[in-house]
Motif scaffolding. Structure first.
Motif, PDB file in Angstrom:
ATOM      1  N   LEU A   1      33.902  41.144  65.676  1.00  7.39           N
ATOM      2  CA  LEU A   1      35.348  41.038  65.880  1.00  7.39           C
ATOM      3  C   LEU A   1      35.878  39.734  65.300  1.00  7.39           C
ATOM      4  O   LEU A   1      36.922  39.715  64.626  1.00  7.39           O
ATOM      5  N   TYR A   2      35.146  38.631  65.531  1.00  7.11           N
ATOM      6  CA  TYR A   2      35.562  37.313  65.010  1.00  7.11           C
ATOM      7  C   TYR A   2      35.620  37.333  63.483  1.00  7.11           C
ATOM      8  O   TYR A   2      36.597  36.853  62.881  1.00  7.11           O
ATOM      9  N   THR A   3      34.591  37.883  62.847  1.00 11.08           N
ATOM     10  CA  THR A   3      34.557  37.894  61.380  1.00 11.08           C
ATOM     11  C   THR A   3      35.700  38.734  60.813  1.00 11.08           C
ATOM     12  O   THR A   3      36.313  38.353  59.808  1.00 11.08           O
ATOM     13  N   TYR A   4      36.024  39.844  61.474  1.00 10.46           N
ATOM     14  CA  TYR A   4      37.093  40.685  60.950  1.00 10.46           C
ATOM     15  C   TYR A   4      38.478  40.091  61.174  1.00 10.46           C
ATOM     16  O   TYR A   4      39.384  40.309  60.369  1.00 10.46           O
ATOM     17  N   VAL A   5      38.636  39.342  62.232  1.00 14.33           N
ATOM     18  CA  VAL A   5      39.902  38.622  62.430  1.00 14.33           C
ATOM     19  C   VAL A   5      40.098  37.624  61.303  1.00 14.33           C
ATOM     20  O   VAL A   5      41.190  37.494  60.723  1.00 14.33           O
TER      21      VAL A   5
END
Length: 307
Positions: A211-215
């Motif tokens: 989720l962090y990487t896609y944000v």
């Protein structure tokens, strides 16, 4: 009494389907053959073409190997059980199947996590990508992807196999660790804590990382050029679709294992409980093969030629 006093487990989720069992057998055989062909084809393409010896494709190769590993842990057993009139499995084989299926799930999540991390570096830090994603780092990430889930599942099986059981009937079509734990007469506190910790560390932590990487990737896409957005969409779309598909399958399996799903038709319940291991191994190679231009072009070159 100790679990070793039982020579086998009975799989109670099977029911008499008459001649339909041959239709189920042929359908699952066809699905398994397609899974084998699709994954082996892409593994060979990646290994035989030096142009694909890049981190992204090496991680994909690891993913496809895991699809073969997981599906082989289920399909031959499932096909045999469909044709059999006696639905039992020996205790050692049952734990072996649990090891295969649970480690498959862990490796899949790890693979999807490192692939999202790879795309994060490539899109957010393109100039530093080659220095950040070195061959040694790629090898270490792939090794951790396989070693960590294997180690975690060994702990799970060690705890479950030492439990004192009051029965040997599993309301499943394949072996499941939680179903065995529910049969325990002895205290299962340690099993529950260990399961919660490993699930949190492997699944929840990896989903937070993804989720962090896609944000971060989305932020770059919205603030970057059209070319950057196109690159992000072409490489991230199949990965995100594969993640959502696999997560849905795992979520339903967890829900139907831990809660009553009597309102759902039996056949649908069985299908959805096996979705993560029956459909994901075919979904991923087909999706990546169609959406990633390099792989798609190499696949076309194998089956097509110009006059």
């Amino acid at each position: 009494m100790n679990s070793t006093q039982f020579s086998n487990f009975k799989l109670a989720a099977y029911f008499d389907t008459g001649l339909l069992k041959y239709l189920f057998f042929m359908s699952l055989t066809l699905l398994y053959v397609l899974i084998l062909c699709a994954n082996v084809l892409l593994i060979v393409i990646i290994c035989m073409n030096r142009s694909l010896h890049e981190p992204m494709y090496l991680f994909l190769c690891s993913l496809f190997v895991n699809e073969l590993y997981g599906s082989t842990g289920l399909f031959p057993f499932l096909l045999l059980q469909i044709l059999s009139d006696i639905h039992t499995v020996s205790v050692p084989f049952c734990f072996l199947q649990i090891f295969c299926l649970y480690s498959y799930v862990g490796v899949e999540f790890f693979n999807l996590a490192i692939m999202s991390y790879d795309r994060y570096l490539a899109i957010c830090y393109p100039l530093q990508y080659n220095t950040q994603m070195t061959s040694n780092k790629v090898a270490m990430l792939i090794a951790a992807t396989w070693f960590s889930p294997f180690l975690a599942v060994v702990g799970t099986i060690s705890l479950s196999s030492s439990l004192q059981l009051c029965g040997n009937i599993l309301n499943k079509v394949a072996c499941d660790n939680y179903s065995i734990v529910k049969l325990a007469c002895s205290d299962t506190t340690v099993n529950n804590i260990y399961g919660l910790v490993t699930t949190t560390l492997i699944v929840v932590a990896l989903l937070i990382l993804i989720l962090y990487t896609y944000v971060k990737i989305l932020k770059v896409c919205f603030s970057g050029s059209k070319q950057t957005r196109q690159k992000a969409v072409s490489t991230c779309t199949p990965h995100l679709a594969s993640l959502l598909n696999f997560s849905f399958g795992c979520f339903f399996d967890v829900v139907q294992t831990r809660f009553s799903m009597n309102s759902v038709p039996v056949m649908l319940r069985i299908f959805l409980s096996l979705y993560f291991i029956t459909c994901q191994p075919l979904f991923s190679p087909v999706l990546y093969g169609l959406k990633m231009s390099k792989i798609c072009n190499l696949c076309k070159s194998l089956f097509c030629w110009k006059e």
